[in-house]
Design a protein around this motif. Sequence first.
Motif: not given
Length: 173
Positions: A13-37
């Motif tokens: 999803y989102a990204r940002a730069r820091g310490s010469g690297r790029v960081f990208v958020t990863l959502q881990r989810w199951d569309a059948a179980r949105l109440d249990d992320p």
Amino acid sequence: GVLSRGAPRAAPYARARGSGRVFVTLQRWDAARLDDPRPGALAVIAPRTRGLVDAAPVSPAIDAIELPLANPFGQIDARDGTLYVPCAGALRNPADGAVVRVDTGALRVLDTLADERSLGGNPLHVLSLSPERLLVVAMTEPAANDRMAVSRTRLVEYSIPARSVTRVWLEVP
């Protein structure tokens, strides 16, 4: 893939730069179980090679930085070697989200701060105003069904040393 850690999906999803690297958020989810992320992660990319950086070289796989909370789906921000990652958790659970601080040089989680109770909602977006202050967008979502029903959205200033909200800039019911 290798960064999904057993989840059916690992959505970047989102990204940002820091310490010469790029960081990208990863959502881990199951569309059948949105109440249990599942806890999210940060993929680390070396801009020069455009390849993944292994956050845990002792293991045989290429590892992301494992976050202690779920749903890092908002805007993240980096300042002075620290990355601030808002993790909303389950939207209807008022006690499982916070902002996670990550050391961008050591590639490790430092701690969590600005939890849902202190913010008055799920943290969605964060902006570092200074090393001591964050601007956070928080939202409450009370619906007990599969529809989104936002109750209110707040823009708050959070003091890291005091570990509390010091100012509500805007509140929209």
